[in-house]
Design a protein around this motif. Structure first.
Motif, PDB file in Angstrom:
ATOM      1  N   ARG A   1     -27.847  97.557 -91.332  1.00  0.00           N
ATOM      2  CA  ARG A   1     -27.882  97.740 -89.880  1.00  0.00           C
ATOM      3  C   ARG A   1     -26.478  97.789 -89.292  1.00  0.00           C
ATOM      4  O   ARG A   1     -26.202  98.562 -88.383  1.00  0.00           O
ATOM      5  CB  ARG A   1     -28.703  96.632 -89.213  1.00  0.00           C
ATOM      6  N   ILE A   2     -25.587  96.950 -89.812  1.00  0.00           N
ATOM      7  CA  ILE A   2     -24.202  96.959 -89.344  1.00  0.00           C
ATOM      8  C   ILE A   2     -23.556  98.312 -89.638  1.00  0.00           C
ATOM      9  O   ILE A   2     -22.819  98.848 -88.819  1.00  0.00           O
ATOM     10  CB  ILE A   2     -23.403  95.807 -89.993  1.00  0.00           C
ATOM     11  N   ALA A   3     -23.883  98.878 -90.815  1.00  0.00           N
ATOM     12  CA  ALA A   3     -23.302 100.168 -91.199  1.00  0.00           C
ATOM     13  C   ALA A   3     -23.731 101.286 -90.265  1.00  0.00           C
ATOM     14  O   ALA A   3     -22.995 102.263 -90.086  1.00  0.00           O
ATOM     15  CB  ALA A   3     -23.693 100.513 -92.642  1.00  0.00           C
ATOM     16  N   SER A   4     -24.901 101.151 -89.661  1.00  0.00           N
ATOM     17  CA  SER A   4     -25.397 102.240 -88.820  1.00  0.00           C
ATOM     18  C   SER A   4     -25.436 101.893 -87.335  1.00  0.00           C
ATOM     19  O   SER A   4     -25.966 102.643 -86.537  1.00  0.00           O
ATOM     20  CB  SER A   4     -26.792 102.662 -89.282  1.00  0.00           C
ATOM     21  N   GLY A   5     -24.871 100.766 -86.947  1.00  0.00           N
ATOM     22  CA  GLY A   5     -24.878 100.369 -85.542  1.00  0.00           C
ATOM     23  C   GLY A   5     -23.728  99.450 -85.220  1.00  0.00           C
ATOM     24  O   GLY A   5     -22.896  99.147 -86.076  1.00  0.00           O
ATOM     25  N   LYS A   6     -23.692  98.991 -84.003  1.00  0.00           N
ATOM     26  CA  LYS A   6     -22.592  98.132 -83.565  1.00  0.00           C
ATOM     27  C   LYS A   6     -23.079  96.875 -82.852  1.00  0.00           C
ATOM     28  O   LYS A   6     -22.358  96.286 -82.068  1.00  0.00           O
ATOM     29  CB  LYS A   6     -21.673  98.921 -82.637  1.00  0.00           C
ATOM     30  N   ARG A   7     -24.290  96.477 -83.115  1.00  0.00           N
ATOM     31  CA  ARG A   7     -24.836  95.301 -82.429  1.00  0.00           C
ATOM     32  C   ARG A   7     -24.274  94.019 -83.038  1.00  0.00           C
ATOM     33  O   ARG A   7     -24.320  93.819 -84.239  1.00  0.00           O
ATOM     34  CB  ARG A   7     -26.347  95.308 -82.516  1.00  0.00           C
ATOM     35  N   THR A   8     -23.793  93.144 -82.193  1.00  0.00           N
ATOM     36  CA  THR A   8     -23.205  91.887 -82.637  1.00  0.00           C
ATOM     37  C   THR A   8     -24.229  90.980 -83.300  1.00  0.00           C
ATOM     38  O   THR A   8     -23.898  90.242 -84.218  1.00  0.00           O
ATOM     39  CB  THR A   8     -22.581  91.152 -81.430  1.00  0.00           C
ATOM     40  N   ASP A   9     -25.488  91.036 -82.873  1.00  0.00           N
ATOM     41  CA  ASP A   9     -26.476  90.111 -83.417  1.00  0.00           C
ATOM     42  C   ASP A   9     -26.691  90.296 -84.910  1.00  0.00           C
ATOM     43  O   ASP A   9     -27.057  89.356 -85.605  1.00  0.00           O
ATOM     44  CB  ASP A   9     -27.793  90.183 -82.659  1.00  0.00           C
ATOM     45  N   SER A  10     -26.428  91.483 -85.446  1.00  0.00           N
ATOM     46  CA  SER A  10     -26.562  91.680 -86.893  1.00  0.00           C
ATOM     47  C   SER A  10     -25.516  90.879 -87.661  1.00  0.00           C
ATOM     48  O   SER A  10     -25.794  90.372 -88.749  1.00  0.00           O
ATOM     49  CB  SER A  10     -26.460  93.163 -87.259  1.00  0.00           C
ATOM     50  N   PHE A  11     -24.318  90.731 -87.096  1.00  0.00           N
ATOM     51  CA  PHE A  11     -23.298  89.898 -87.737  1.00  0.00           C
ATOM     52  C   PHE A  11     -23.705  88.430 -87.685  1.00  0.00           C
ATOM     53  O   PHE A  11     -23.525  87.692 -88.656  1.00  0.00           O
ATOM     54  CB  PHE A  11     -21.936  90.094 -87.060  1.00  0.00           C
ATOM     55  N   VAL A  12     -24.266  88.003 -86.570  1.00  0.00           N
ATOM     56  CA  VAL A  12     -24.756  86.623 -86.434  1.00  0.00           C
ATOM     57  C   VAL A  12     -25.864  86.380 -87.449  1.00  0.00           C
ATOM     58  O   VAL A  12     -25.854  85.373 -88.159  1.00  0.00           O
ATOM     59  CB  VAL A  12     -25.249  86.359 -84.992  1.00  0.00           C
ATOM     60  N   ASP A  13     -26.821  87.295 -87.524  1.00  0.00           N
ATOM     61  CA  ASP A  13     -27.927  87.145 -88.474  1.00  0.00           C
ATOM     62  C   ASP A  13     -27.427  87.141 -89.917  1.00  0.00           C
ATOM     63  O   ASP A  13     -27.914  86.360 -90.741  1.00  0.00           O
ATOM     64  CB  ASP A  13     -28.948  88.264 -88.284  1.00  0.00           C
ATOM     65  N   LEU A  14     -26.446  87.993 -90.223  1.00  0.00           N
ATOM     66  CA  LEU A  14     -25.874  88.036 -91.572  1.00  0.00           C
ATOM     67  C   LEU A  14     -25.276  86.676 -91.932  1.00  0.00           C
ATOM     68  O   LEU A  14     -25.522  86.158 -93.030  1.00  0.00           O
ATOM     69  CB  LEU A  14     -24.814  89.137 -91.663  1.00  0.00           C
ATOM     70  N   ALA A  15     -24.524  86.090 -91.005  1.00  0.00           N
ATOM     71  CA  ALA A  15     -23.948  84.764 -91.259  1.00  0.00           C
ATOM     72  C   ALA A  15     -25.044  83.726 -91.464  1.00  0.00           C
ATOM     73  O   ALA A  15     -24.936  82.857 -92.339  1.00  0.00           O
ATOM     74  CB  ALA A  15     -23.036  84.361 -90.093  1.00  0.00           C
ATOM     75  N   GLY A  16     -26.112  83.825 -90.680  1.00  0.00           N
ATOM     76  CA  GLY A  16     -27.225  82.883 -90.825  1.00  0.00           C
ATOM     77  C   GLY A  16     -27.924  83.009 -92.167  1.00  0.00           C
ATOM     78  O   GLY A  16     -28.207  82.005 -92.824  1.00  0.00           O
TER      79      GLY A  16
END
Length: 98
Positions: free
Chosen positions: A68-83
């Motif tokens: 999702r990060i590769a195809s978008g720029k939403r910050t919540d995906s980085f938060v979810d990845l860390a989680g």
């Protein structure tokens, strides 16, 4: 968001209300692994041997977030990845410090 904000937001997610709502990540990921195994067994007409673990679920969910990060720029995906990384790390190490 700064890296500190991302990690603090992820910590609030995985160490707070979500665990109260859904149970421990290990138990929840075990259920997901079982359901994915059932699906894979059906989709592969009996040739699939169930092997998924709760740690596998954490890793695959992290990979989903990376996609999702590769195809978008939403910050919540980085938060979810860390989680997911934190949950997978705890499951993988049994919660023990190294």
């Amino acid at each position: 968001m700064t890296r500190k904000e991302i990690l603090e937001t992820a910590a609030a997610c995985v160490c707070g209300q979500r665990e109260e709502d859904y149970g421990s990540p290990e138990d929840n990921f075990k259920t997901i692994a079982s359901l994915w195994d059932i699906y894979l067994q059906a989709a592969h007409t009996g040739s699939y041997i169930p092997i998924l673990s709760p740690k596998d679920v954490a890793i695959m969910m992290a990979l989903l977030k990376i996609a999702r990060i590769a195809s978008g720029k939403r910050t919540d995906s980085f938060v979810d990845l860390a989680g997911y990384a934190a949950c997978g790390g705890e499951i993988g190490t049994g919660g023990n410090e190294t």
